[in-house]
Motif scaffolding. Structure first.
Motif, PDB file in Angstrom:
ATOM      1  N   VAL A  23      10.303  87.891  78.238  1.00 58.28           N
ATOM      2  CA  VAL A  23      11.941  88.059  76.723  1.00 58.28           C
ATOM      3  C   VAL A  23      12.740  86.540  76.862  1.00 58.28           C
ATOM      4  N   HIS A  24      12.693  85.885  75.769  1.00 57.00           N
ATOM      5  CA  HIS A  24      13.853  85.055  75.409  1.00 57.00           C
ATOM      6  C   HIS A  24      14.795  85.003  76.308  1.00 57.00           C
ATOM      7  N   ASP A  26      17.551  84.673  74.157  1.00 53.87           N
ATOM      8  CA  ASP A  26      17.802  84.884  72.616  1.00 53.87           C
ATOM      9  C   ASP A  26      17.513  86.128  72.141  1.00 53.87           C
ATOM     10  N   GLY A  27      16.521  86.765  73.267  1.00 52.58           N
ATOM     11  CA  GLY A  27      16.327  88.036  73.437  1.00 52.58           C
ATOM     12  C   GLY A  27      15.167  88.356  72.654  1.00 52.58           C
ATOM     13  N   THR A  28      13.980  87.110  71.744  1.00 54.33           N
ATOM     14  CA  THR A  28      12.688  87.578  71.685  1.00 54.33           C
ATOM     15  C   THR A  28      11.798  87.918  71.958  1.00 54.33           C
ATOM     16  N   VAL A  29      11.163  88.812  72.118  1.00 56.75           N
ATOM     17  CA  VAL A  29       9.919  89.492  73.096  1.00 56.75           C
ATOM     18  C   VAL A  29       9.263  88.573  72.565  1.00 56.75           C
ATOM     19  N   LEU A  30       8.647  87.429  73.624  1.00 59.50           N
ATOM     20  CA  LEU A  30       7.434  86.332  73.588  1.00 59.50           C
ATOM     21  C   LEU A  30       6.229  87.238  74.117  1.00 59.50           C
ATOM     22  N   ALA A 162      16.698  90.790  78.528  1.00 59.19           N
ATOM     23  CA  ALA A 162      17.638  90.558  77.804  1.00 59.19           C
ATOM     24  C   ALA A 162      19.413  90.429  78.311  1.00 59.19           C
TER      25      ALA A 162
END
Length: 277
Positions: A23-24, A26-30, A162
């Motif tokens: 997870v990045h 910024d909360g984005t699951v990569l 996150a």
């Protein structure tokens, strides 16, 4: 979800079941791979969750970090930083507080008892109310010791990872203090990896710094923090990579993990385009 190709390396691990995700900041699951909703015993990956609940209790005013807790002369801060002097798995004192980094399950059990008394809420319930419920970690629970008896999923721990990178439950300054070295310069044993000098920790989170050998990668930044568990689990956050990784398995930590985890982490970091060492 289209997975990071590096996460597929868990297919080569000699374990019955494994799941992993990144997870990045910024909360984005990569990326994810494996059964991310399977509930795994966390072993000591329970400790960062328990520590976070302790920090919520601190911000709520239920406890102070420097109030007495644990053996004589010890404080909440000592318990969180593994410097209370308590033995690994026994509630007996083996050193004065603040003098040695003695990794201690007993210390986290004392911490849980202290918070339960301060709040009037059993620690498992407090952890659920303070951390699991507000983060939407519906598949997570504490089923015994605050040191090692958490159960969770990769999906849930991604929410926590996150949170560690972009806090909503705590003031960012509190998290910064928790991920900075507490009582710097202390030597100690990192379980599974032997003596480390220094053996740096924050508040419930291990800090990589220059430790060698280590369970993270050669490419992990010195600022990387997190925890691994004897049930074959880990969670790391690399602030320089602006990403966090969770991997859960159902095979006990051992030589297989020592061999498999660092190249896995390096592959993840390489795919993220981040080589910091």
């Amino acid at each position: 979800m289209e997975s990071l190709q590096s996460l597929r390396n868990i297919e080569n691990w000699p374990v019955p079941t494994a799941a992993a995700a990144v997870v990045h900041a910024d909360g984005t699951v990569l990326g994810t791979h494996g059964p991310v909703d399977h509930r795994f015993p966390l072993a000591s990956v329970t400790k960062p969750l328990a520590a976070y609940a302790a920090l919520v209790a601190y911000e709520e005013g239920a406890i102070e970090l420097d109030e007495p807790a644990g053996p004589e002369g010890s404080t909440v801060r000592h318990l969180l930083a593994h410097t209370s002097g308590l033995a690994f798995d026994e509630h007996r004192v083996t050193a004065p507080p603040g003098q040695r980094r003695l990794y201690s399950n007993a210390g986290f059990e004392e911490l849980g008892d202290h918070i339960a008394k301060a709040t009037g809420i059993p620690f498992a319930a407090y952890l659920a109310e303070a951390v699991f419920e507000p983060l939407g970690m519906a598949s997570s629970s504490l089923e015994g010791s605050p040191a090692k008896d958490g159960v969770s999923t990769v999906s849930d721990l991604l929410r926590f990872a996150a949170e560690l990178q972009q806090p909503r439950l705590l003031d960012v300054r509190t998290v910064a203090a928790a991920t900075s070295v507490v009582h710097p310069g202390l030597k100690g044993v990192l379980p599974g990896y032997g003596h480390q000098s220094p053996n740096d920790w924050g508040l419930g989170l291990e800090i990589r710094d220059g430790k060698a050998p280590h369970w993270t990668g050669a490419g992990s930044s010195p600022r990387t923090f997190g925890h691994f568990g004897q049930s074959g689990t880990f969670l790391w956050v690399d602030p320089d990579a602006r990403a966090a990784c969770v991997a859960l398995t159902d095979r006990a930590f051992g030589p297989w993990a020592v061999e498999a985890w660092p190249p896995f982490t390096d592959a993840v970091l390489a795919e993220l385009g981040t080589r910091t060492r």
